[in-house]
Write a protein that holds these residues in place. Structure first.
Motif, short mmCIF file in Angstrom:
data_model
loop_
_atom_site.label_atom_id
_atom_site.label_comp_id
_atom_site.label_asym_id
_atom_site.label_seq_id
_atom_site.Cartn_x
_atom_site.Cartn_y
_atom_site.Cartn_z
N GLY A 21 0.47 -1.12 -0.43
CA GLY A 21 0.43 -0.44 0.32
C GLY A 21 0.70 1.18 -0.80
N LYS A 22 2.14 1.41 -0.37
CA LYS A 22 2.75 2.27 -0.14
C LYS A 22 3.88 2.60 -1.35
CE LYS A 22 3.15 3.17 4.22
NZ LYS A 22 2.47 3.44 4.87
N PRO A 23 3.30 3.58 -1.61
CA PRO A 23 3.33 4.12 -3.30
C PRO A 23 5.26 4.31 -3.46
CG PRO A 23 2.54 6.07 -2.31
CD PRO A 23 2.89 4.87 -1.11
N TYR A 24 6.08 3.96 -3.05
CA TYR A 24 7.42 4.04 -2.93
C TYR A 24 8.30 2.74 -2.49
CZ TYR A 24 7.17 4.78 1.96
OH TYR A 24 7.12 4.33 3.09
N VAL A 25 9.84 2.57 -2.73
CA VAL A 25 10.51 2.00 -2.39
C VAL A 25 12.23 2.95 -2.22
CG1 VAL A 25 12.25 0.48 -3.41
CG2 VAL A 25 10.22 0.91 -5.27
N LYS A 26 12.43 1.71 -1.19
CA LYS A 26 12.94 2.49 0.01
C LYS A 26 14.44 1.92 0.02
CE LYS A 26 13.53 3.94 5.21
NZ LYS A 26 13.54 3.30 6.47
N PRO A 27 15.46 2.21 -0.14
CA PRO A 27 16.21 1.64 0.20
C PRO A 27 17.05 1.14 1.81
CG PRO A 27 17.37 3.80 -0.06
CD PRO A 27 15.88 3.61 -0.31
N VAL A 28 16.97 -0.19 2.11
CA VAL A 28 17.57 -0.09 4.05
C VAL A 28 18.86 -0.80 3.81
CG1 VAL A 28 15.49 -0.48 4.71
CG2 VAL A 28 16.18 -2.63 3.78
N GLU A 29 19.22 -1.38 4.06
CA GLU A 29 20.22 -2.19 4.51
C GLU A 29 20.37 -3.34 6.00
OE1 GLU A 29 25.30 -1.49 6.97
OE2 GLU A 29 24.68 0.35 5.73
N LEU A 30 20.85 -4.73 4.98
CA LEU A 30 21.05 -6.01 5.77
C LEU A 30 21.92 -6.17 6.78
CD1 LEU A 30 20.32 -9.11 3.28
CD2 LEU A 30 18.81 -7.49 4.66
N PRO A 31 22.04 -6.37 7.89
CA PRO A 31 21.01 -7.25 8.31
C PRO A 31 19.73 -6.21 9.28
CG PRO A 31 22.87 -6.80 10.03
CD PRO A 31 23.68 -7.04 8.95
N LEU A 32 19.10 -6.32 9.29
CA LEU A 32 18.27 -5.56 9.67
C LEU A 32 17.64 -6.87 10.45
CD1 LEU A 32 14.97 -6.32 6.92
CD2 LEU A 32 17.00 -4.18 7.29
N ALA A 33 17.53 -5.08 12.11
CA ALA A 33 17.44 -5.70 13.37
C ALA A 33 15.79 -6.88 14.03
CB ALA A 33 16.26 -3.94 14.55
#
Length: 71
Positions: A21-33
Motif C-alpha cells: 500500500g505504499k507508493p515508494y521503494v526504500k533502500p535499507v541495509e542488511l542485516p535488519l534488526a
C-alpha cells in the motif's frame, strides 16, 4: 524459520524494501534488526539485481518466504 535464516545469512548489503500500500521503494541495509517486521503488513525485500526476494506477510500462518533465482 528457514526463510528468516536465509535472509539473516545474507551478507551486509543494501537492499530495496517495498511496503504493501505504499507508493515508494526504500533502500535499507542488511542485516535488519530482529524486530524490524513487528507490527508491519506485507513487506517485500529484494537485492539490487532482483536475484532474490524475501516476503514477510501479515498472516502469521503464511510465510515468510525466501526465493533465489537460479543461475
Amino acid at each position: 524459520d528457514a526463510a528468516r535464516e536465509d535472509v539473516a545469512a545474507l551478507p551486509a548489503v543494501n537492499v530495496y524494501i517495498f511496503y504493501e500500500g505504499k507508493p515508494y521503494v526504500k533502500p535499507v541495509e542488511l542485516p535488519l534488526a530482529e524486530d524490524f517486521f513487528h507490527d508491519l503488513r506485507d513487506v517485500y525485500l529484494v537485492d539490487k539485481d532482483f536475484t532474490w526476494t524475501y516476503v514477510h506477510t501479515h498472516e502469521a500462518a503464511c510465510g515468510p518466504y525466501f526465493c533465489r533465482a537460479e543461475a
